[in-house]
Motif scaffolding. Structure first.
Motif, short mmCIF file in Angstrom:
data_model
loop_
_atom_site.label_atom_id
_atom_site.label_comp_id
_atom_site.label_asym_id
_atom_site.label_seq_id
_atom_site.Cartn_x
_atom_site.Cartn_y
_atom_site.Cartn_z
N UNK A 1 51.09 45.74 22.32
CA UNK A 1 49.75 46.01 21.81
C UNK A 1 49.88 47.13 20.78
N UNK B 1 39.22 60.91 9.47
CA UNK B 1 39.86 60.85 10.78
C UNK B 1 39.82 59.46 11.38
N UNK B 2 39.43 58.46 10.57
CA UNK B 2 39.40 57.10 11.08
C UNK B 2 40.81 56.52 11.10
N UNK B 3 41.01 55.52 11.95
CA UNK B 3 42.32 54.87 11.99
C UNK B 3 42.45 53.85 10.86
N UNK B 4 41.36 53.61 10.13
CA UNK B 4 41.40 52.70 8.99
C UNK B 4 41.65 53.50 7.73
N UNK B 5 42.67 53.14 6.94
CA UNK B 5 42.94 53.88 5.71
C UNK B 5 41.73 53.87 4.78
N UNK C 1 53.35 58.79 1.07
CA UNK C 1 51.95 58.58 0.71
C UNK C 1 51.17 58.40 2.01
N UNK D 1 48.83 56.48 3.00
CA UNK D 1 48.63 55.12 3.50
C UNK D 1 49.94 54.46 3.89
N UNK E 1 42.23 41.15 19.32
CA UNK E 1 42.97 42.34 19.78
C UNK E 1 42.23 43.01 20.93
N UNK F 1 43.51 43.44 24.77
CA UNK F 1 43.67 44.77 25.38
C UNK F 1 42.86 44.87 26.66
N UNK G 1 50.56 55.71 7.38
CA UNK G 1 49.76 54.98 8.36
C UNK G 1 50.32 53.61 8.67
N UNK H 1 43.17 51.78 -6.70
CA UNK H 1 43.80 50.78 -5.82
C UNK H 1 42.75 49.88 -5.19
N UNK I 1 46.44 51.34 15.79
CA UNK I 1 46.48 52.08 14.53
C UNK I 1 46.17 53.55 14.81
N UNK I 2 46.84 54.44 14.13
CA UNK I 2 46.64 55.86 14.36
C UNK I 2 46.00 56.51 13.14
N UNK I 3 45.26 57.58 13.36
CA UNK I 3 44.79 58.34 12.21
C UNK I 3 45.82 59.41 11.90
N UNK J 1 41.36 53.48 1.55
CA UNK J 1 41.22 52.40 0.57
C UNK J 1 40.68 51.14 1.24
#
Lengths: 302, 138
Positions: free
Chosen positions: A271, B8-12, A213, A215, B101, B105, A218, B55, A274-276, B14
């Motif tokens: 560190x 294309x974001x790194x945040x899902x 899936x 998500x 974070x 960094x 990810x 969800x 998160x990746x797309x 949902x």
């Protein structure tokens, strides 16, 4: 029963092995995105699903049928949109609909007309005068009007602009997922696939290198930046990609939560980036291995 | 309800949607008892898989932000003061995490971070004690 079951399928053209033991299954009612670079073998596999190509080895069942044994029965129950679908350009939209209808035992002409209306397709226009987006939508009408249990779409978003791609996704959500159909479609645009897919599979070098899936994928694949000398602590088989960066190295790993835990147990903080999905795809299909012992070569002056 | 999916974001996706709905609620744009679009409607509008929308609603329901009523739809929940406070705290905790974070960094130490927080708090204390000195400082 799964809608599609593929087990250890291989296929070679002359000396080149295009599919090398591909296995996966698609559950009924799910939207399954089949991803791979151009030339990865996506279309080859899709043609096998429809009985248009013979496999060399392995087994393959679509809606419980072997496509090589019962291709016509199968195609009556499957909606198919070919990559770069070519239709008779001289026919008008209403003509091709009437031309296609008799090929299907369960053709629903009212449904065809309803889709034609909803997709705002001009009935009296010749196919050669339709836009690329209208062509795809007409292909969808022809693939859907016999109420197939399974729809197979070969790179439907190819050649569509961003607005049309979103419209295509909306059509997919509304007309296919809404009707409970199983959808199997190939693409190479991950960020377009992510909003609609229940499951993605990545085909690379003739094999499925990952199925999950979006998500889950990810959450599982992350980039960790750690000191390069600590890199050997990470099991090699979990590293998809390694990029040295001075004294540090950026490792793209699977099972990221486990790796982070392992490093933490050794007192190493990493560190986490998160990746797309595009990054993740790239790591799977063109990741570079970590070479711990090779010293950085001095660049000779040119 | 205006929502946006960033591709294309790194945040899902949902998470993006859940955060945006929670933010609309925190900002008072969604009020207790408001009805949210149905799963099907929102899926269609955003061109997003219905399971993803489901969800999102389930996640928000588990956090007490919305209430899913069988056969009626999804509604913004009546939150107690404590619940509202907790929702704000969760949101802040998220922002803190991302700030921390970012700071790490940039190479800041945990100690330096703590000092930054302490001095920010101290500044607020000063303002609270003598609000009039604000204009003098400027």
């Amino acid at each position: 029963m799964s809608a599609i079951e593929v087990h250890a399928v291989t296929k070679s053209f002359r000396k080149s092995r295009v599919l090398d033991g591909v296995s996966f299954r698609v559950e009924p009612g799910k939207t399954f995105a089949f991803l791979g670079r151009n030339g990865a073998g996506k279309t080859t596999l899709i043609k096998m699903l429809l009985g248009l190509l013979k496999r060399d080895d392995g087994s393959l069942k679509v809606l419980g049928l072997d496509p090589e044994v019962a291709p016509y029965e199968l195609r009556d129950r499957v909606g198919y949109l070919a990559e770069d679908q070519t239709m008779y350009g001289w026919m008008r939209v209403d003509e091709i609909v009437r031309f296609i209808a008799p090929f299907y035992s369960r053709w629903d002409h009212d449904l065809a007309l309803k889709y034609l209306r909803e997709f705002e397709l001009p009935l009296a226009t010749k196919i050669k005068h339709l836009s690329k987006g209208q062509n795809v939508r007409l292909g969808l009408v022809l693939a859907l009007a016999h109420r197939p249990e399974l729809v197979i779409l070969d790179d439907p978003a190819l050649g569509l602009d961003p607005i049309m791609r979103k419209q295509f996704n909306r059509d997919l959500v509304t007309h296919l997922q809404g009707a409970g159909a199983t959808v199997f479609y190939s693409s190479h645009l991950l960020y377009e696939v992510e909003p609609v897919a229940d499951e993605v599979a990545i085909l690379h070098r003739g094999r499925i290198v990952r199925q999950a899936h979006p998500e889950t994928l990810r959450a599982d694949v992350k980039q960790l930046v750690i000191e390069a000398r600590m890199a050997p602590l990470v099991p090699r088989d979990l590293i998809l990609d390694a990029r040295p960066d001075g004294a540090d190295v950026a490792l793209t790993v699977t099972s990221a939560p486990r790796v982070i835990g392992m490093l933490a147990a050794e007192g190493i903080t990493s560190r986490v980036v998160d990746l797309n999905l595009d990054d993740i795809f790239e790591a799977y299909v063109s990741g570079r291995q970590f070479e711990p012992t090779t010293p950085t070569p001095e660049l000779a002056p040119v | 309800m205006l929502l946006r999916v960033e591709k294309g974001s790194a945040t899902p996706i949902s998470r993006q949607l859940a955060d945006q709905i929670a933010a609309l609620f925190t900002a008072g744009k969604l009020k207790a008892g408001d009805r949210l679009p149905s799963v099907r409607e929102l899926a269609r509008e955003l061109a997003v898989n219905q399971n993803t929308i489901l969800r999102v609603y389930e996640k928000l329901a588990s956090e007490g932000v919305v209430e899913m009523r069988q056969g009626q739809g999804t509604f913004v929940a009546e939150l107690s003061r404590a619940g509202r406070r907790r929702a704000h705290c969760d949101k802040l905790a998220d922002e803190f995490r991302s700030l921390v974070r970012q700071a790490l960094s940039l190479g800041l130490s945990k100690r330096e971070l703590q000092e930054l927080l302490s001095s920010a708090l101290a500044e607020l204390d000063d303002e609270a004690v003598s609000p009039l000195t604000e204009s003098e400082r400027v």
